[in-house]
Design a protein around this motif. Structure first.
Motif, short mmCIF file in Angstrom:
data_model
loop_
_atom_site.label_atom_id
_atom_site.label_comp_id
_atom_site.label_asym_id
_atom_site.label_seq_id
_atom_site.Cartn_x
_atom_site.Cartn_y
_atom_site.Cartn_z
N ASP A 75 1.59 6.13 15.05
CA ASP A 75 1.80 5.08 16.28
C ASP A 75 1.64 3.74 15.30
O ASP A 75 0.59 3.25 16.28
N ASN A 76 1.38 3.20 14.55
CA ASN A 76 1.14 2.17 13.75
C ASN A 76 -0.47 2.04 13.82
O ASN A 76 -1.40 0.58 14.19
N THR A 77 -1.53 3.07 14.25
CA THR A 77 -3.04 2.86 14.05
C THR A 77 -3.51 3.38 12.56
O THR A 77 -4.95 2.52 12.62
N LYS A 78 -2.82 4.31 11.89
CA LYS A 78 -3.75 4.02 10.45
C LYS A 78 -2.12 3.63 8.98
O LYS A 78 -1.11 3.83 9.85
N THR A 79 -2.34 3.66 8.26
CA THR A 79 -1.47 3.12 6.94
C THR A 79 -2.04 4.24 5.33
O THR A 79 -3.19 4.51 5.23
N GLU A 80 -0.65 3.93 4.77
CA GLU A 80 -1.17 5.34 3.46
C GLU A 80 -0.76 4.07 2.93
O GLU A 80 0.92 3.54 3.16
N VAL A 81 -0.69 4.65 1.71
CA VAL A 81 0.12 4.28 -0.07
C VAL A 81 1.08 5.51 -0.26
O VAL A 81 0.22 6.26 -1.07
#
Length: 188
Positions: A75-81
């Protein structure tokens, strides 16, 4: 009768014997380790390729590139590539072709007109995969040995002496040269 008695002479040389161009759009489906909420960025990097003549009128370009997608999850709380190496094969038809080649030994030159570039990056309806639309474009040339006819000048060509520039120095000009011009200027 010698060759010089003829009006034309055949010369064997390497020349462009074929040309082609192809624009390609491809869609790659990439599966991230988490269910994606939104796409924050997408880059295509590390493009590598090589080309070879595949058939009489086709060049094969094999290549690869990395697709990097920066996305958010949870829910748009963490990011990753997520990074995935993609390979491709493009078959480029020769639109211009010269059949007057002497042998089957060709050099293939491939140039990228449009480096692989991300056009669109979307999350599928279930959020499990990301679809990336990529464009690329190549121009290829086939270099081979061929014969060309060259007109022969029956009078021949006279070579001018390249050393004769007409800059002769006269005795009067030499007498006007002051050999100690540096020392006289330093006296001031």
């Amino acid at each position: 009768m010698s060759f010089l008695d003829h009006d034309f002479r055949e010369v064997i040389t390497k020349a462009v014997c074929g040309k082609g161009r192809k624009f390609t759009q491809a869609t790659h489906n990439i599966q991230p380790s988490h269910r994606a909420s939104s796409i924050l960025g997408c880059w295509v990097i590390n493009h590598r390729y090589n080309a070879k003549k595949k058939s009489e009128d086709t060049v094969e370009v094999n290549g690869s590139y990395d697709i990097n997608i920066w996305y958010s999850y949870n829910d748009n709380t963490k990011t990753e590539v997520v990074t995935e190496r993609v390979t491709y094969t493009d078959y480029i038809p020769l639109s211009v072709k010269d059949d007057n080649v002497l042998n089957d030994d060709f050099d293939v030159i491939a140039k990228v007109v449009q480096q692989p570039n991300c056009l669109e990056c979307e999350i599928d309806s279930h959020g499990n995969t990301i679809a990336v639309d990529v464009e690329r474009e190549f121009v290829v040339q086939i270099i081979g040995e061929t014969k060309v006819a060259v007109k022969v000048d029956p009078k021949g060509y006279t070579f001018d002496d390249d050393d004769d520039w007409g800059f002769d120095v006269t005795d009067d000009e030499l007498n006007e040269v002051e050999p100690n011009f540096i020392n006289e200027r330093d006296k001031d």
